[in-house]
Design an enzyme around this catalytic site. Structure first.
Site, PDB file in Angstrom:
ATOM      1  N   GLY A   1     -15.586  21.298 -31.708  1.00  0.00           N
ATOM      2  CA  GLY A   1     -15.893  21.081 -33.116  1.00  0.00           C
ATOM      3  C   GLY A   1     -14.635  20.812 -33.911  1.00  0.00           C
TER       4      GLY A   1
ATOM      5  CE  LYS B   1     -12.302  19.317 -29.187  1.00  0.00           C
ATOM      6  NZ  LYS B   1     -12.192  19.139 -30.646  1.00  0.00           N
TER       7      LYS B   1
ATOM      8  CB  SER C   1     -11.041  23.564 -34.686  1.00  0.00           C
ATOM      9  OG  SER C   1     -11.224  22.890 -33.452  1.00  0.00           O
TER      10      SER C   1
ATOM     11  CE  LYS D   1     -11.604  15.503 -31.155  1.00  0.00           C
ATOM     12  NZ  LYS D   1     -10.562  16.163 -31.938  1.00  0.00           N
TER      13      LYS D   1
ATOM     14  CB  SER E   1      -5.906  13.921 -36.455  1.00  0.00           C
ATOM     15  OG  SER E   1      -6.144  13.202 -35.266  1.00  0.00           O
ATOM     16  NE  ARG E   2      -1.991  16.842 -30.272  1.00  0.00           N
ATOM     17  CZ  ARG E   2      -2.665  17.973 -30.089  1.00  0.00           C
ATOM     18  NH1 ARG E   2      -2.367  19.032 -30.809  1.00  0.00           N
ATOM     19  NH2 ARG E   2      -3.624  18.055 -29.191  1.00  0.00           N
ATOM     20  CG  ASN E   3      -5.723  11.877 -30.532  1.00  0.00           C
ATOM     21  OD1 ASN E   3      -5.418  11.317 -29.487  1.00  0.00           O
ATOM     22  ND2 ASN E   3      -6.025  13.167 -30.570  1.00  0.00           N
TER      23      ASN E   3
ATOM     24  CD1 TRP F   1      -7.800  23.459 -27.835  1.00  0.00           C
ATOM     25  CD2 TRP F   1      -7.766  24.354 -29.873  1.00  0.00           C
ATOM     26  NE1 TRP F   1      -9.101  23.678 -28.215  1.00  0.00           N
ATOM     27  CE2 TRP F   1      -9.110  24.228 -29.475  1.00  0.00           C
ATOM     28  CE3 TRP F   1      -7.504  24.897 -31.121  1.00  0.00           C
ATOM     29  CZ2 TRP F   1     -10.189  24.631 -30.260  1.00  0.00           C
ATOM     30  CZ3 TRP F   1      -8.573  25.300 -31.922  1.00  0.00           C
ATOM     31  CH2 TRP F   1      -9.889  25.166 -31.497  1.00  0.00           C
TER      32      TRP F   1
END
Length: 327
Positions: free
Chosen positions: A131, A103, A133, A186, A253-255, A11
Site C-alpha cells: 500500500g 514489490k 507508504s 506502480k 518516491s525514488r522511482n 523500508w
C-alpha cells in the site's frame, strides 16, 4: 509475538520502527557495515534522524531470525529467492508466516514474490503487505493505510490483529495476485510519470498517464489469472489506486525521482550510472524488464511498461517514449 524483519534498508528499518511499540522485533541485515553502524548509533543511514528503538534487536546471522512467529521480507525482489533459500537451509519452521513487503517481478523466472516463496518454502503460509507508504513517514509512526492480502482468512485476521496499531490501518484482501501486480507495476508507472513531470508536460498529461496505468494493471491481472474481471476493491483500494497516487505524484518516491531526472536531463541522463552510484534500490528499473518479458510471454500489450523498458534497456529516444505516454 516476535517478528523478524529481513532487510535493513529504508523500508525494513521503517517497518521495524513502526512495529516496535507493540512487538518484539528482530531486524536482519546481511551487510556487516550496516549491522555495525546500526548497533553503534541506533540509526540507519537510509533514515537519518530516526532513532531505532532499543527493543529492536539487530542481527547479522540469518539463523538468529528463525524463531520468530512471523517474518516480514523487506528485501529487493531480485534477492528474495536467495534469502528464502537461506531460511530453508536454517530449517525454518513450517508454521512461521511469511509476510512479503517487497514489490516486483523476478527477472529470471517472471514470478511474483509469493510464487517464489511457495517454491522455496512451500510449507510456510504467505501474506502480502502492500500500500501507499513512504519509509520515512512509517518510521516516524505517522498514520498510514495498507492491505494485508492472504488466501487464508483466519491467518489474515490473526496477522491484522497482531500488526495493526493506532497509526496503522490494515485492510484484508484475499486477492494475493492482484495486490502484487499493483505493487510491482506502480514503480514502472512512477518512472513514466517522473519523465512526464521532468519534461514539464503538465498535470493534465500526468493525470492521463496515471489513468492509463490502471488499465495496464487490469490487462496483466486478467492475463495472468485467466479471469474476466479484476477485483474492484483491489483496483480502487490502497494497494493500487492509493499506491499509484502516492508513488506517481511525490518526488519522495525514488522511482518518480529517477524518472524526473531522465525527463529533465535533455537526453544526457545515464540511468545505469545513476543506479550504480545510488544507495537506494530503484525497483521499477528491474520490474520494467520483467513486466515487458511477462507481457511478451502472455501475448498482451502493455505500452507504458514497454516504452519504459525500451528507453532504459534499448536506448529508445525520449521523444518516442513520451509519444507513448501522452498518445
Amino acid at each position: 509475538m516476535t517478528i523478524s524483519i529481513l532487510g535493513a534498508g529504508a523500508w525494513g528499518t521503517a517497518i521495524a520502527n513502526s512495529l516496535s511499540g507493540k512487538q518484539n522485533v528482530i531486524l536482519w541485515t546481511h551487510n556487516k557495515t550496516t549491522f555495525e553502524s546500526i548497533s553503534r548509533t541506533r540509526e540507519s543511514d537510509k533514515l537519518l534522524g530516526c532513532q531505532i528503538p532499543e527493543n529492536v534487536s539487530v542481527k547479522l546471522a540469518i539463523k538468529e531470525t528463525v524463531n520468530a512467529s512471523a517474518m516480514i521480507f523487506a528485501v529487493p525482489t531480485q534477492s528474495l529467492r536467495k534469502v528464502c533459500q537461506q531460511l530453508h537451509d536454517c530449517n525454518l519452521k513450517k508454521d512461521v508466516a511469511i509476510i512479503l513487503a517487497c514489490k516486483g517481478i523476478e527477472k529470471s523466472t517472471l514470478k511474483l514474490p509469493s510464487e517464489i516463496v511457495n517454491e522455496v518454502l512451500p510449507n510456510n503460509p504467505v501474506a502480502i503487505f502492500s500500500g501507499p507508504s513512504f519509509a520515512i513517514e512509517v518510521a516516524k509512526k505517522l498514520p498510514y493505510s495498507m492491505v494485508l492480502a492472504c488466501q487464508d482468512d483466519t491467518l489474515g485476521s490473526k496477522l491484522i490483529s497482531e500488526l495493526q496499531q493506532e497509526n496503522i490501518k490494515l485492510h484484508f484482501s484475499s486477492d494475493v495476485v492482484g495486490v502484487q501486480i499493483c505493487a510491482a507495476l506502480k514503480n514502472v508507472f512512477a518512472i513514466a510519470c517522473g519523465i512526464v513531470l521532468g519534461k514539464k508536460l503538465g498535470f493534465n498529461a500526468h493525470a492521463a498517464l496515471v489513468t492509463k496505468s490502471m488499465n495496464e494493471v487490469k490487462t496483466l491481472y486478467l492475463a495472468k489469472t485467466d479471469s474476466v474481471s479484476i477485483d474492484i476493491d483491489t483496483l480502487l483500494g490502497p494497494a493500487c489506486l492509493g499506491d499509484l497516487i502516492m508513488t506517481c505524484t511525490s518526488l519522495n518516491s525514488r522511482n518518480l525521482s529517477f524518472g524526473f531526472k531522465i525527463g529533465s536531463s535533455n537526453n544526457s541522463f545515464d540511468a545505469q550510472q545513476t543506479l550504480s552510484e545510488g544507495k537506494s534500490v530503484i525497483e521499477g528499473f528491474s520490474t520494467a524488464q520483467s513486466a515487458f518479458n511477462l507481457a511478451e510471454k502472455l501475448k498482451i500489450k502493455m505500452p507504458i511498461c514497454e516504452a519504459v523498458y525500451r528507453l532504459l534497456y534499448e536506448s529508445a529516444s525520449i521523444e518516442d517514449t513520451i509519444s507513448v505516454f501522452v498518445g
